[in-house]
Enzyme design. Sequence first.
Site, PDB file in Angstrom:
ATOM      1  N   HIS A 108     -87.442  23.265 -96.349  1.00 49.20           N
ATOM      2  CA  HIS A 108     -86.679  24.347 -95.717  1.00 49.20           C
ATOM      3  C   HIS A 108     -87.579  25.148 -94.776  1.00 49.20           C
ATOM      4  CE1 HIS A 108     -82.995  24.714 -98.555  1.00 49.20           C
ATOM      5  NE2 HIS A 108     -83.377  23.470 -98.414  1.00 49.20           N
ATOM      6  N   TYR A 146     -93.489  34.668 -98.283  1.00 50.82           N
ATOM      7  CA  TYR A 146     -92.523  33.738 -98.878  1.00 50.82           C
ATOM      8  C   TYR A 146     -93.062  32.309 -98.891  1.00 50.82           C
ATOM      9  CZ  TYR A 146     -87.887  32.008-100.151  1.00 50.82           C
ATOM     10  OH  TYR A 146     -86.835  31.429-100.811  1.00 50.82           O
TER      11      TYR A 146
END
Length: 391
Positions: A72, A385
Site C-alpha cells: 500500500h 506510519y
Amino acid sequence: MRTQVGIVGAGPAGLLLSHLLALRGIDSLVVEDRSRAYCEARQRAGLLEDGTVKLLREVDLAQRLDAEGLEHGGIYLQFAGERHHLDFRDLTGGRTVTIYAQTEIVKDLIARRLADGGALEFEISGTAVAGLTTDRPVLSYTTAGGERREVVCDAIAGCDGFHGICRPSIPPGLLTVRDRDYPYAWLGITAEVPPSTDELIYNRHPDGFALHTMRTPQVSRLYLQVPPDDRIEAWPDERIWGALQRRFALPGWELKEGPIFDKAITPMRSFVSSPMRYGRLFLAGDAAHIVPPTGAKGLNLAVADVRVLAAALAERCSTGSDERLRAYSATALRRIWKAQRFSWWMTSMLHQFPENNVYQRRLQLAELDYVTSSRAASTALAENYVGLPFE
Ligand code: FAD
Ligand code: DHB
C-alpha cells in the site's frame, strides 16, 4: 538441559528472535504455553512497516509475504463527511507499507524454525525463570507430556506478551511503568467480502472511530470504536454492519457486506515498562510495551526490539563484549517512545472521547484539516506510519 538463549513465548517477537539468532549460529529454545494451532490462528495485527518487510526479506522469510502481501502506498483519512488521500510514496521518497496478517507471519516463522531444526515447544505449562542475576539463568517448565524441565541458559528473552510471567519476575521496585488507559475499546471483525477500498480508511465520525483494512483481496477487516466495557454478545452482525455503514457513509461509495467469521473486542492502552533488562533477562515486544492499535505499531515494534536484541546477544556470544547488551534497553526505548507518541497522537486525533467538549472536538477537526492540507504535516504522519529508520 542447556541452551544459549531461552525464549519465552512463540509470538512474532520470540519466533523471529530465535530465527535471527540461528542465522548467527546461536542456539535457542522457544517455549509457548498455547498450541501451535492457536498461535497460528490468533487474529491480531496486519500491517507491516517498510523496514519490517525489508528485514524479513534480508533474513529469507519473505517468500510468501512477497507473493501474497498487499503493498500500500498510502491511506485515506475520512472526517467531516470527506475522504482525503495521503500518498506515502510521494511524501516519503517511495516508501510503502504491506498488509500481511500476523497469523501468516507466525505460520511462516514456525514452519521455518521447524524446518531448520529449531527447538520449539508448544502447550507447556508452569513457566518460571530464576537465577536472573547470575551468569547461568534457568528457564523451567512442564512439557505437554507432563515432564518438568530445567534449562540452563546464557540469557533469557521474555517475549511472552503483556500477560506473560517474565516482566513480573523482576523484583518489585526495579521497573518503572508509564501508562495510559483510553475510555474506549476496538471491536474488530474479519469478513468474507472483498475490501471496498484500495487503501486503508481511518475514519473519525461523531459516533466514534472506524477503520477499514483488509487481509487479502477476498477478505476485509474492519474495526469500530466501542465503549470500554461493551460485550461482544451485544453486537450481533447486523448491528456491526449498521454501525460501519453509518460511520463510513460517503455519497457514491458503497461498503460491501459479507459473512463475519471472527469478531472480538480489544481494550486499548499505552504502556511502557523500563528498563527492558534485569540481569540476564531481556524483555522484548508486548512483554515490555503496548500501544493502542491506531497506526499499527505493536507488531512492528516487537520486530524492531528483537532486531536490536539479536545483534546484541550475537556480539556477546562472539566477542564476549556486553556493550550492546548494556545499551539494548536504551536503544529500543528511543524507538518505542516515538511509536508511543505516534500511536497516542493518531488515537487522540481520530477517536471520540466521552469527556471532550465542543472546543476539543473542533481542535481534532482542525488537526485533521491541517494534516490533510499541509505537506509538512502529512509528511510527518507518513514517515512515522511507514516506519522511522532503524538505529
Ligand atoms: P505476543 O504476540 O503476545 O506473543 C507472546 C506469546 O507468549 C504468546 O504466544 C503467548 O501465548 C505466550 N506466552 C504468554 N505467557 C506465557 C508463558 N507463561 N509461558 C509461555 N508462553 C507464554 N497490533 C497492531 O499493530 N495492529 C492490530 O490490529 C493489533 N491488534 C491486536 C489485537 C489483540 C487482541 C492484541 C492482544 C494485540 C493486537 N496488536 C495489534 C498488537 C500486536 O498483535 C502485538 O504487538 C504483537 O503480537 C506483539 O508480539 P509479541 O511477540 O511481543 O507478543
Ligand atoms: C490494521 C490494524 C491497525 O490497527 C491499523 O492501524 C492498520 C491495520 C490491520 O489489522 O490490518
